[in-house]
Design an enzyme around this catalytic site. Structure first.
Site, mmCIF file in Angstrom:
data_model
loop_
_atom_site.group_PDB
_atom_site.id
_atom_site.type_symbol
_atom_site.label_atom_id
_atom_site.label_comp_id
_atom_site.label_asym_id
_atom_site.label_seq_id
_atom_site.Cartn_x
_atom_site.Cartn_y
_atom_site.Cartn_z
ATOM 1 N N GLU A 1 0.836 -1.192 0.000
ATOM 2 C CA GLU A 1 0.000 0.000 0.000
ATOM 3 C C GLU A 1 0.868 1.237 0.000
ATOM 4 O O GLU A 1 1.940 1.238 0.594
ATOM 5 C CB GLU A 1 -0.854 0.043 1.295
ATOM 6 C CG GLU A 1 -2.270 -0.354 1.093
ATOM 7 C CD GLU A 1 -3.061 -0.451 2.385
ATOM 8 O OE1 GLU A 1 -2.657 0.106 3.427
ATOM 9 O OE2 GLU A 1 -4.107 -1.108 2.341
ATOM 10 N N HIS B 1 -6.989 7.663 11.777
ATOM 11 C CA HIS B 1 -7.706 6.391 11.732
ATOM 12 C C HIS B 1 -9.123 6.668 12.220
ATOM 13 O O HIS B 1 -9.338 6.950 13.396
ATOM 14 C CB HIS B 1 -7.015 5.359 12.633
ATOM 15 C CG HIS B 1 -7.760 4.054 12.751
ATOM 16 N ND1 HIS B 1 -7.203 2.843 12.398
ATOM 17 C CD2 HIS B 1 -9.005 3.768 13.205
ATOM 18 C CE1 HIS B 1 -8.073 1.871 12.618
ATOM 19 N NE2 HIS B 1 -9.186 2.407 13.108
ATOM 20 N N ARG C 1 -16.315 -8.387 13.926
ATOM 21 C CA ARG C 1 -16.539 -8.798 15.321
ATOM 22 C C ARG C 1 -16.828 -7.553 16.144
ATOM 23 O O ARG C 1 -16.747 -6.439 15.629
ATOM 24 C CB ARG C 1 -15.249 -9.433 15.848
ATOM 25 C CG ARG C 1 -14.065 -8.486 15.613
ATOM 26 C CD ARG C 1 -12.818 -8.866 16.347
ATOM 27 N NE ARG C 1 -11.641 -8.218 15.818
ATOM 28 C CZ ARG C 1 -11.191 -7.034 16.175
ATOM 29 N NH1 ARG C 1 -11.856 -6.320 17.056
ATOM 30 N NH2 ARG C 1 -10.095 -6.526 15.649
HETATM 31 P P1 ADP Z 1 -9.533 -3.436 17.984
HETATM 32 O O1 ADP Z 1 -9.733 -2.474 16.884
HETATM 33 O O2 ADP Z 1 -10.774 -4.125 18.431
HETATM 34 O O3 ADP Z 1 -8.732 -2.872 19.052
HETATM 35 P P2 ADP Z 1 -7.271 -5.042 17.564
HETATM 36 O O4 ADP Z 1 -6.714 -5.259 16.204
HETATM 37 O O5 ADP Z 1 -6.503 -4.210 18.520
HETATM 38 O O6 ADP Z 1 -8.715 -4.549 17.310
HETATM 39 O O7 ADP Z 1 -7.505 -6.471 18.192
HETATM 40 C C1 ADP Z 1 -8.425 -6.745 19.245
HETATM 41 C C2 ADP Z 1 -7.867 -7.780 20.149
HETATM 42 O O8 ADP Z 1 -7.559 -8.952 19.453
HETATM 43 C C3 ADP Z 1 -6.585 -7.359 20.830
HETATM 44 O O9 ADP Z 1 -6.594 -7.883 22.127
HETATM 45 C C4 ADP Z 1 -5.501 -7.984 19.973
HETATM 46 O O10 ADP Z 1 -4.353 -8.265 20.733
HETATM 47 C C5 ADP Z 1 -6.174 -9.234 19.502
HETATM 48 N N1 ADP Z 1 -5.818 -9.626 18.155
HETATM 49 C C6 ADP Z 1 -6.067 -8.981 17.012
HETATM 50 N N2 ADP Z 1 -5.676 -9.669 15.963
HETATM 51 C C7 ADP Z 1 -5.144 -10.801 16.433
HETATM 52 C C8 ADP Z 1 -4.569 -11.946 15.831
HETATM 53 N N3 ADP Z 1 -4.483 -12.072 14.540
HETATM 54 N N4 ADP Z 1 -4.125 -12.920 16.635
HETATM 55 C C9 ADP Z 1 -4.241 -12.822 17.958
HETATM 56 N N5 ADP Z 1 -4.803 -11.783 18.582
HETATM 57 C C10 ADP Z 1 -5.228 -10.783 17.835
HETATM 58 P P1 ADP Z 2 -4.482 -4.386 11.528
HETATM 59 O O1 ADP Z 2 -5.213 -5.450 10.769
HETATM 60 O O2 ADP Z 2 -3.236 -4.882 12.141
HETATM 61 O O3 ADP Z 2 -5.409 -3.639 12.444
HETATM 62 P P2 ADP Z 2 -4.655 -2.145 9.686
HETATM 63 O O4 ADP Z 2 -4.655 -2.380 8.225
HETATM 64 O O5 ADP Z 2 -5.967 -1.860 10.309
HETATM 65 O O6 ADP Z 2 -3.971 -3.389 10.402
HETATM 66 O O7 ADP Z 2 -3.627 -0.991 10.062
HETATM 67 C C1 ADP Z 2 -3.291 -0.708 11.403
HETATM 68 C C2 ADP Z 2 -2.752 0.699 11.517
HETATM 69 O O8 ADP Z 2 -1.569 0.871 10.704
HETATM 70 C C3 ADP Z 2 -3.696 1.799 11.032
HETATM 71 O O9 ADP Z 2 -4.625 2.208 12.009
HETATM 72 C C4 ADP Z 2 -2.723 2.895 10.648
HETATM 73 O O10 ADP Z 2 -2.291 3.604 11.779
HETATM 74 C C5 ADP Z 2 -1.537 2.138 10.087
HETATM 75 N N1 ADP Z 2 -1.637 2.000 8.619
HETATM 76 C C6 ADP Z 2 -2.109 0.940 7.953
HETATM 77 N N2 ADP Z 2 -2.057 1.129 6.608
HETATM 78 C C7 ADP Z 2 -1.530 2.354 6.410
HETATM 79 C C8 ADP Z 2 -1.187 3.141 5.249
HETATM 80 N N3 ADP Z 2 -1.381 2.687 4.020
HETATM 81 N N4 ADP Z 2 -0.620 4.342 5.445
HETATM 82 C C9 ADP Z 2 -0.392 4.828 6.690
HETATM 83 N N5 ADP Z 2 -0.676 4.140 7.812
HETATM 84 C C10 ADP Z 2 -1.238 2.919 7.698
HETATM 85 MG MG MG Z 3 -7.052 -2.569 11.874
#
Ligand code: ADP
Ligand code: ADP
Ligand code: MG
Length: 456
Positions: free
Chosen positions: A200, A208, A294
């Protein structure tokens, strides 16, 4: 009507779900690992079943043990909470095959949206704006070089199966590309058992902003406004607020993003509560990033400003009820802020700090809500996430919410383990936060503990 729901999770979210079931007159079954024998969710559910030893892979990720627990107790549905099996399509499918309702979307929707590269393709085809990048997954290094130069550095390499901010790598120029692709693949494989990656364009200092939606089995979808989750450390959320500060969010942008979020849900045949995460740049352009299929950690701030109990809605939708709330019924009123309270030491690079809580004082009062599963004398096990609770405040406006959060954090006492309570207090006292003037890069630029500005 469900008679009995099994909660396939632990910690504060398991407790949150048990309480919602109770209000609806539904019996509850907790599952627990041997490390969680004395956990709150184990104690307050109507029944509790041990599903294995401490490591998650042997207990909270152990599908066979969880399905067996449903069968033994006669549970007719499973609520997966967040993390663990909540976004695992084969778990959803197994539940359905066993005649147990999975309180979430259909397995096909989880599958489709869980592949982040594929989800972006689907959104693009349906007119939802996405971040520029690879069409689907990328593996060929030559193609990666060409694309990165087309997009212009810096670019991000992200895991298709990613979550929790892991498997994301920034690449600043050609010379780093191959190395970072390899590193991202390795991290993705280790974390998610899948080494597929995509590319990306790196958006510089965006915000965000995510939209909460509710969708029923019959194609009705509504949006419940936004949450601003720009306060992040290492791509992980630290503090969230709803709505986003008025200096940034306008009613027009909210409506545009809300409608795009509903489209995103509709094109996947989505049902359940869900969150569409967007990045928004300085000019108010927004881009779909991913959809979380979720309940989200930060769901309470939306509950506070809309008055809608999202977990109860999940249960009602899974029972096959029609959404009783119409879009025009959704009114955003007041302001809510959530601080994630983690057992970690900010002075030691936020190292987790498990151990026994010797002394605990949890603030209360008008407009203060604490979702937690810890109590005095509780031993925080070292095996799971370090988040031990969420402090949520609700005020008539942003200023009042900040004032409440300030005193609530000041009163919060946890002894025996380190926490980020003081860090959060310093953070909400920052002028930039008070002014609503922050983006995803804020915590990278500013050292909150030193209270000094560093450059870059
Ligand atoms: P939210 O936007 O709800 O905060 P997060 O991405 O932070 O979403 O994830 C929510 C919870 O799930 C957190 O406790 C994080 O550590 C856990 N989590 C997220 N993705 C994974 C994963 N792929 N494997 C294990 N735990 C995960
Ligand atoms: P996850 O599945 O681990 O939650 P996300 O795709 O939601 O991953 O991205 C997590 C965070 O990483 C975003 O909230 C943002 O802060 C940063 N991020 C992700 N993609 C980009 C991007 N293309 N440019 C800048 N920041 C990004
Ligand atoms: Mg995310």
């Amino acid at each position: 009507m469900f008679k009995k729901v099994l909660i396939a999770n632990r910690g504060e979210i398991a407790v949150r779900i048990i309480r919602a079931c109770r209000e609806l007159g539904i019996q509850t079954v907790a599952v627990y690992s041997t490390a969680d024998k004395n956990a709150l969710h184990t104690m307050i559910a109507d029944e509790a079943v041990c599903i294995g030893p401490a490591p998650s892979k042997d207990s909270y990720l152990n599908m066979k043990a969880i399905i067996a627990a449903c069968e033994i107790t006669g549970a007719d549905a499973v609520h997966p909470g967040f993390g663990f099996l909540s976004e695992n399509p084969s778990f959803a499918r197994t539940c359905e095959k066993c005649g147990i309702t999975f309180i979430g979307p259909r397995a096909v929707s989880i599958e489709m949206l869980g592949d982040k590269a594929q989800a972006k393709e689907t959104m693009k085809e349906n007119g939802v704006p996405v971040i520029m990048g690879s069409d689907g997954a990328i593996s060929n290094i030559h193609a990666a070089h060409t694309l990165a130069n087309e997009l212009g550095y810096p670019v991000l390499i992200k895991a298709s199966a990613g979550g929790g901010g892991r498997g994301i790598r920034i690449v600043n120029d050609d010379s780093e590309l191959e190395k970072q692709m390899t590193a991202a693949k390795q991290e993705a494989l280790a974390c998610f058992g899948n080494d597929e990656i995509y590319m990306e364009k790196f958006i510089v200092d965006p915000k965000h902003i995510e939209i909460q939606i509710l969708a029923d089995n019959y194609g009705d979808v509504i949006y419940l406004g936004e949450r601003d989750c720009s306060m992040q450390r290492r791509n992980q959320k630290v503090l969230e607020e709803a709505p986003s500060p008025a200096s940034f969010m306008t009613p027009e942008l909210r409506e545009k993003m809300g409608k795009a979020a509903c489209t995103a849900a509709r094109v996947c045949g989505y049902r359940n509560a869900g969150t569409i995460e967007f990045l928004v740049d300085k000019d108010g352009n927004f881009y779909f990033m991913e959809m979380n299929t979720r309940i989200q950690v930060e769901h309470p701030i939306t509950e506070q400003v809309t008055g809608i109990d999202l977990v109860k809605q999940q249960l009602l939708i899974a029972q096959g009820e029609h959404l009783s709330i119409k879009q025009e019924d959704v009114q955003i009123k007041g302001h809510a802020i959530e601080c994630r309270i983690n057992a970690e030491n900010p002075e030691l690079n936020f190292r987790p700090s498990p151990g026994t809580i010797r002394s605990l004082f949890i603030p209360g009062g008008f407009g203060v809500r604490v979702d937690t599963a810890v109590y005095q004398g509780y031993e925080i096990p070292p095996y799971y996430d370090s988040m031990i609770g969420k402090l949520i405040v609700y005020g008539k406006d942003r200023q009042e919410a900040i004032a409440k959060m300030t005193w609530a954090l000041s009163e919060f006492i946890v002894e025996g383990v380190s926490t980020n309570v003081d860090f959060q207090l310093k953070l909400i006292r920052r002028k930039e936060f008070i002014d609503g003037n922050y983006d995803n890069g804020f915590l990278n630029r500013v050292d909150i503990l030193k209270q000094e500005r560093s450059n870059g």
